[in-house]
Design an enzyme around this catalytic site. Structure first.
Site, short mmCIF file in Angstrom:
data_model
loop_
_atom_site.label_atom_id
_atom_site.label_comp_id
_atom_site.label_asym_id
_atom_site.label_seq_id
_atom_site.Cartn_x
_atom_site.Cartn_y
_atom_site.Cartn_z
N THR A 180 -0.53 6.35 13.76
CA THR A 180 -0.94 5.28 12.88
C THR A 180 -0.61 3.96 13.26
OG1 THR A 180 -0.94 7.01 11.05
CG2 THR A 180 -1.44 4.60 10.60
N SER A 206 3.57 7.18 11.04
CA SER A 206 3.66 7.99 12.41
C SER A 206 3.43 6.95 13.42
CB SER A 206 2.63 8.91 12.16
OG SER A 206 1.41 8.38 12.17
N LYS A 233 0.88 -1.22 -0.01
CA LYS A 233 -0.16 0.00 -0.03
C LYS A 233 0.76 1.19 -0.02
CE LYS A 233 -2.91 3.38 1.15
NZ LYS A 233 -2.12 4.45 1.46
N CYS A 267 12.57 10.34 9.74
CA CYS A 267 12.53 9.83 11.01
C CYS A 267 13.50 9.71 12.20
CB CYS A 267 11.61 8.47 10.85
SG CYS A 267 12.67 7.19 10.06
N GLU A 270 8.21 0.70 12.25
CA GLU A 270 9.40 1.72 12.33
C GLU A 270 8.70 2.88 12.39
OE1 GLU A 270 11.39 4.60 11.25
OE2 GLU A 270 11.82 3.51 9.46
N GLU A 302 7.49 14.66 18.07
CA GLU A 302 8.17 14.71 16.75
C GLU A 302 7.73 15.85 15.87
OE1 GLU A 302 9.63 11.45 13.50
OE2 GLU A 302 7.39 11.45 14.11
#
Length: 497
Positions: free
Chosen positions: A248, A245, A191, A299, A266, A397
């Site tokens: 999510t 994120s 996806k 990230c 991750e 973040e």
């Protein structure tokens, strides 16, 4: 602007999907699936420019893709690592033959620097497939005897894997994750991110050209709360690999738990960048300025600068000099070093973090505003001195070109500050002492610690986060193990050879 230069504006028009030669449909069961529902993809270089319209998948599309992956799994899983590896090697060859096209698509779709994509990331994508093909070929089944009981550990492919990737570096991350799954003998449903799906359209074409059996590699486009949610909830999925994120990641983890599906994630980061007084100050300052790479949309960027008190002012001087060499502009222009943010919503989010920090007493040491003279989605490299360590700007973040600056007095204090957030993805340590580097690195709460460098990756090493930065590890043998079910076969006679 605060010392940075703006790249000369480019007058080159942005390409269209037709000019990029893109098929923007699903790729399921070895066929292209067209759908009437589509969504627009715009370029962060010029937000008014529509690059393409892409098919918008739903639960029915996901059902078809998972069915195709399940149908293809028995044959693919029974093939030898060498047989599967030949397909991966072929795909790597095709990626290398399309470097310039892939780099351009990712550049205009994500806003990443064309130079970086062309010179580094696309080749890394090809390397991912070659590397995992070789890892799978070299894995052995361990055998041992304990008090006359023989044990053999066998890896068996787990089944169809759901692969969900973010919008920063989608091509490289798609290849990184699918390479491990395919090499392990799993089939995949990928996806792509709705904000930047176009390089995965190219990947689908290359998968087709590489001659993978139908259903081994499927791609379903769409929104996360539609196609993505249906994919992670599907009972036919046996592994879920996600990068994105933390918010999510928690939602996907809850669904994975309901279906008892192993899940690797991750997630976000708020990595410390620790500078001790005994280090090469120029090198540390230059690398700190590099944390603005990709407009801070990385990230594992070292976004919290922690500097030892005796050198704090001198470090800032060198840091400002290094940041002043950055060039904000069109990512297709070779001189550009800082590109736009991905989307107006994301720019507003980054801007909101800085505004709230100032309202809460933080000081802006550098930047702190949109670079409107460059374009609609650029934000200046920004450095914030927080009022205290518990401020949102330190603890959350931002995922943009925003760093914080704090001073420490002792090694113990540096470690405490470094470990004071919920995240634990990466950390950077600059020191000339090997003993201190080892001592500090062992105490840092991070999945990866870089000493006197940053973003160096060895594909054999595990990669992943601690706490709010994720679950599990990818990389090397760990990637194959995640996509495998491990079976112990035991008996009380000599092990057959």
């Amino acid at each position: 602007m605060t010392g940075q230069r703006a790249a000369l504006p480019t007058h080159r028009a942005l390409p269209t999907a037709e000019e990029l030669r893109l098929r923007t449909d699903h790729y399921v069961g070895g066929r292209w699936l067209v759908a009437s529902q589509r969504f627009e993809v715009r370029s962060p270089i010029k937000w008014s420019h529509v690059l393409a319209t892409v098919v918008r998948g739903d639960a029915a599309t996901v059902d078809a893709a998972v069915a195709a992956a399940r149908a293809a799994f028995p044959d693919w899983s029974r093939r030898t690592p060498d047989e599967r590896g030949k397909h991966l090697d072929r795909l790597a060859d095709l990626i290398e033959a399309e470097v310039e096209r892939i780099a351009l698509v990712e550049c205009v779709d994500v806003g990443m620097l064309y130079r970086s994509m062309r010179e580094r990331l696309v080749y890394r994508a090809a390397m991912n497939y070659r590397f995992y093909a070789q890892v799978a070929r070299q894995l052995e089944e361990p055998v041992w005897s304990t008090n006359g009981l023989w044990t053999r550990v066998v890896r068996q492919p787990a089944g169809p894997a759901a692969i969900i990737i973010p919008w920063n570096a989608p091509f490289m991350l798609a290849t990184w994750k699918t390479a491990a799954a395919l090499a392990a003998g799993c089939t995949v449903v990928l996806k792509p991110p709705e904000w930047a799906p176009l390089s995965c359209c190219v990947l689908a074409e290359l998968v087709e050209a590489a001659g993978f059996p139908p259903g081994v590699f499927n791609i379903v486009h769409g929104y996360g709360d539609e196609a993505g949610a249906a994919l992670v909830a599907h009972p036919g999925i046996r592994r879920i690999s996600f990068t994105g994120s933390t918010e999510t990641g928690r939602l996907i983890g809850a669904q994975a738990g309901r279906n008892l599906v192993p899940y690797t994630a991750e997630l976000g980061g708020k990595s410390p960048f620790i500078v001790f007084a005994d280090t090469d100050l120029d090198a540390a300052a230059r690398m700190a300025a590099n944390q603005y790479d990709d407009a801070g949309q990385i990230c594992f960027a070292g976004t919290r600068l922690l500097v030892e008190e005796p050198i704090a002012e001198l470090f800032l001087e060198r840091f400002y000099q290094a940041v002043a060499r950055h060039v904000l502009g069109d990512p297709r222009v070779p001189e550009t070093t800082i590109a736009p943010l991905i989307h107006p919503e994301h720019l507003a989010r980054v801007e909101g973090f800085v505004e709230r920090a100032v309202r809460d007493g933080a000081r802006i040491l550098l930047g702190g505003r949109r670079a409107v003279e460059v374009g609609d989605l650029w934000y200046e490299p920004t450095l914030v001195a927080p009022r205290h360590n518990e401020q949102e700007i330190v603890q959350s973040e931002v995922f943009g070109p925003v760093l914080t600056f704090q001073v420490f007095r002792t090694e113990h204090e540096a470690i405490e500050l470094a470990n004071s957030t919920a995240y634990g993805l990466a950390a950077v340590v600059y020191t000339s002492s090997a003993e201190r580097a080892d001592r500090v690195a062992r105490q840092l709460r991070a999945g990866t610690v870089w000493v006197n460098t940053w973003a160096a990756r060895d594909l054999q090493a595990p990669f992943g986060g601690i706490g709010a930065s994720g679950l599990g590890r990818e990389g090397g043998q760990w990637g194959i193990d995640f996509h495998s079910d491990l079976k112990a076969i035991q008996w009380r006679e000599e092990c057959p050879r």
